[in-house]
Design an enzyme around this catalytic site. Structure first.
Site, short mmCIF file in Angstrom:
data_model
loop_
_atom_site.label_atom_id
_atom_site.label_comp_id
_atom_site.label_asym_id
_atom_site.label_seq_id
_atom_site.Cartn_x
_atom_site.Cartn_y
_atom_site.Cartn_z
N SER A 82 1.37 -0.54 -1.66
CA SER A 82 2.52 0.27 -2.28
C SER A 82 3.74 -0.54 -2.24
O SER A 82 3.93 -1.54 -2.77
CB SER A 82 2.55 1.34 -1.64
OG SER A 82 3.66 2.31 -2.33
N ASN A 401 11.62 10.62 -2.40
CA ASN A 401 11.62 9.12 -2.49
C ASN A 401 10.88 8.79 -3.86
O ASN A 401 10.63 7.76 -4.41
CB ASN A 401 10.82 8.53 -1.61
CG ASN A 401 9.25 8.98 -1.61
OD1 ASN A 401 8.56 9.57 -2.33
ND2 ASN A 401 8.68 8.91 -0.46
N THR A 528 3.12 6.01 8.68
CA THR A 528 2.87 4.59 8.08
C THR A 528 3.42 3.62 9.06
O THR A 528 2.96 2.55 8.80
CB THR A 528 3.28 4.39 6.69
OG1 THR A 528 4.83 4.45 6.71
CG2 THR A 528 2.89 5.65 5.79
C1 16G Z 1 3.30 7.41 2.54
C2 16G Z 1 3.05 8.50 1.35
C3 16G Z 1 4.33 9.06 0.90
C4 16G Z 1 5.06 9.38 2.05
C5 16G Z 1 5.28 8.21 3.01
C6 16G Z 1 6.12 8.61 4.23
C7 16G Z 1 1.12 8.95 0.05
C8 16G Z 1 0.25 8.51 -0.99
N1 16G Z 1 2.06 8.36 0.37
O1 16G Z 1 3.49 6.26 1.73
O2 16G Z 1 4.03 10.13 0.24
O3 16G Z 1 6.59 9.73 1.67
O4 16G Z 1 3.93 7.89 3.42
O5 16G Z 1 6.22 7.52 5.18
O6 16G Z 1 0.77 10.08 0.55
P1 16G Z 1 6.62 7.82 6.75
O7 16G Z 1 5.44 8.82 7.13
O8 16G Z 1 6.47 6.28 7.38
O9 16G Z 1 7.91 8.28 6.69
MG MG Z 2 3.58 3.56 -3.97
#
Ligand code: 16G
Ligand code: MG
Length: 562
Positions: A82, A401, A528
């Site tokens: 992404s 976002n 993430t």
């Molecule tokens: C991922 C999620 C996105 C979310 C982000 C938060 C999916 C496909 N993607 O990229 O929706 O906003 O995580 O990231 O679900 P974080 O937990 O690091 O803040």
């Molecule tokens: Mg993306």
């Protein structure tokens, strides 16, 4: 050991032994690196591409298990990271409905990816197949795709090696380089028994969307030109394909389209850059294309499942962001108005609801609730929003976002298709609502489809970006990334608006928030990255900044750093 009641035990045992041998050979080719611990997180596996080949091989195995468990239903695999920088990559699975992988299977993905040796992988695989009651003699169908990252093709080889372990029982469809939402679309369309969702190809996707867009725009075109920042990613290719299908109803000027320039993907451009920095990508700033009053632009992220819009204030020249919240509000209000115009019978009345996360700007939530639009708040991550949106007749979901879409329930479609229009106006509204259900990706957030949605609503309202923006003023806000020794001690609850652990921390945060005019703040562990995120908003930018700093200090104290 036999997994197939229809075959003689010896034949089945022989086939099983062949399968395990093939898996062992593949696992030896793709050994797990030592000292790496993988987690199937909010968006699948995501890390440095060099650490991923063994994971891809094992995801290949799991995708086949899932498809066989579901009697050959088509499963999707997307290789992307992404908005992450180019050296990263990732992989996620897509369920037959086009939605994210069933969360109960995430743990199986994690377990397989962390087996330290070939022997432990074989043993975990066998246990999983037994416990999940997978009939290995069933067929399996997989469709897969990857984004423009240079690491994609090598990782795809590892994935294919996983599929190949199962021999001819697996049928695969390699979509090649394509966006995440197109892969979701193809999975959904392939599994659609009614045959009405669309042709399960990239061409089918482009045609379906172009047709719905043309219907909705009618004689309002050609629209004012739109600048699209493609993050130097796969969105550039998808946009090129789509515009070739659409023609000149919407004149599109693509920017940041260098998909083969090393290091350019998501670099100082794209939706994540714009939303995080709350500023124009430098390339767009220096090009001056937005300085002509009324010009609007949007940015996709690296795999084209997120979008944000923006423009420059006509007199002040300042940057104005139109993010996921602004899209959700405009779209929900517009669809609500269309439903009123449709004048459906009492028993077919439809309700539009909005799903947000704690990151939604307080002004957007207030705007909606004060107009009696139901709003629900769920934890971060598309799977949570998607499921909550399914509870409404028409469920609009967006993360701030820019990740989101609009889901039409089966009942809503039925009600619209069977409605008896009371006037030409109501017939038109019904026709348009049905066209929106075709235009909007029903599987997942989709930058291209969302862009067409926004363009349609603006065209129908007769608005430019400034009129859209005028609905409400965002509260100033600040997002801070806090690195802590162990983020797992932070446990959020109440749709991530409160901290349950470490105990007592939330009380201290509440005390602090009270000191700020219109203050709101929350803390959540990232899904993430190895960090904790602090969000703060307040009446003025200085107050939002000070609140963020104060809560960051509380987090550091709570994590034992001070
Ligand atoms: C991922 C999620 C996105 C979310 C982000 C938060 C999916 C496909 N993607 O990229 O929706 O906003 O995580 O990231 O679900 P974080 O937990 O690091 O803040
Ligand atoms: Mg993306």
């Amino acid at each position: 050991m036999s997994f197939s009641p229809n075959k003689s035990p010896t034949k089945a045992a022989h086939e099983h032994a062949l399968l395990l041998n093939a898996i062992a050979a593949g696992a030896n080719e793709y050994p797990k690196p030592e000292h790496v611990n993988y987690t199937y997180g909010t968006a699948g596996f995501r890390t440095l591409a060099t650490k991923l080949p063994s994971v891809l091989f094992r995801v290949g195995l799991l995708a086949v298990l899932r498809s066989k468990r579901l009697e050959g239903a088509t499963i999707g695999v997307m290789v992307t990271a992404s908005h992450n920088p180019e050296p990263d990559n990732g992989v996620k699975l897509v369920d037959p409905s086009g939605e994210m992988l069933d969360p109960t299977w995430e743990a199986h993905a994690t377990a397989l990816s962390n087996c330290p040796s070939t022997e432990s992988l074989i043993s975990t695989f066998t246990t999983l197949a037994t416990h999940l009651r997978v009939d290995l003699s069933q067929p399996a169908n997989i469709v897969y795709a990857y984004d423009t990252r240079p690491s994609g093709p090598e990782l795809i080889k590892a994935l294919e090696r996983g599929f190949e372990s199962f021999g001819e029982s697996v049928k695969t469809n390699n979509l090649g380089v394509t966006t995440t939402p197109i892969l979701h679309y193809v999975v959904k369309a392939t599994n659609d028994k009614t045959g009405t969702y669309g042709e399960p190809t990239k061409k089918g996707y482009n045609e379906k969307m172009a047709k719905a867009f043309r219907t909705l725009i009618g004689n309002r075109g050609p629209l004012a030109p739109l600048y699209v920042d493609c993050a130097n990613g796969v969105g550039a290719l998808a946009l090129q394909d789509f515009t070739a299908t659409l023609g000149d109803v919407l004149p599109i000027n693509p920017l940041n389209t260098s998909t083969s320039t090393q290091g350019s993907l998501n670099h100082s451009c794209g939706a994540d850059f714009v939303k995080t920095k709350q500023a124009l990508p430098p390339s767009i700033q220096s090009s001056g294309v937005l300085s002509k009053a009324g010009t609007r632009a949007c940015s996709f992220d690296g795999d084209a499942d997120r979008i944000v819009y923006y423009y420059l204030h006509e007199s002040k020249g300042t940057f104005r962001l139109l993010d996921g919240d602004k899209i959700a509000v405009m779209v929900a209000m517009f669809l609500g108005d269309l439903i009123v115009k449709a004048k459906l019978d009492e028993e077919h009345k439809l309700e539009v609801g909005v799903v947000q996360t704690a990151y939604a700007n307080g002004s957007s939530t207030k705007y909606l609730t004060s107009r009696n639009i139901p709003v629900s708040c769920v934890p971060t991550g598309v799977k949570h929003l998607h499921h909550a949106a399914q509870r409404y007749d028409i469920g609009v979901y967006f993360e701030a976002n820019g990740h989101g879409t609009v889901l039409f329930s089966d009942q809503a479609i039925k009600a619209l298709k069977s409605a008896n229009p009371q006037s030409p106006d109501s017939a038109n509204a019904i026709k348009n609502l049905l066209a929106f259900s075709e235009l909007i990706n029903q599987a997942v957030g989709d930058a291209l489809s969302d862009m067409l949605l926004v363009e349609t609503v603006l065209a129908h309202r007769g608005w430019g970006a400034a009129e859209w923006d005028a609905g409400y003023e965002d509260l100033p806000n600040r997002l801070v990334k806090v690195e802590v020794p162990d983020r797992s001690i932070f446990v959020a609850t109440d749709a991530e608006r409160k901290l349950q652990h470490p105990q007592g921390l939330q009380d201290t945060i509440d005390e602090t928030v009270k000191k700020y005019d219109m203050g709101r703040s929350f803390v959540r562990p990232s899904g993430t990255e190895d960090c904790v995120r602090v969000y703060a908003e307040a009446k003025t930018a200085t107050e939002a900044e000070n609140l963020a700093v104060a809560v960051t200090d509380i987090v550091k104290f709570g994590s034992g750093q001070v």
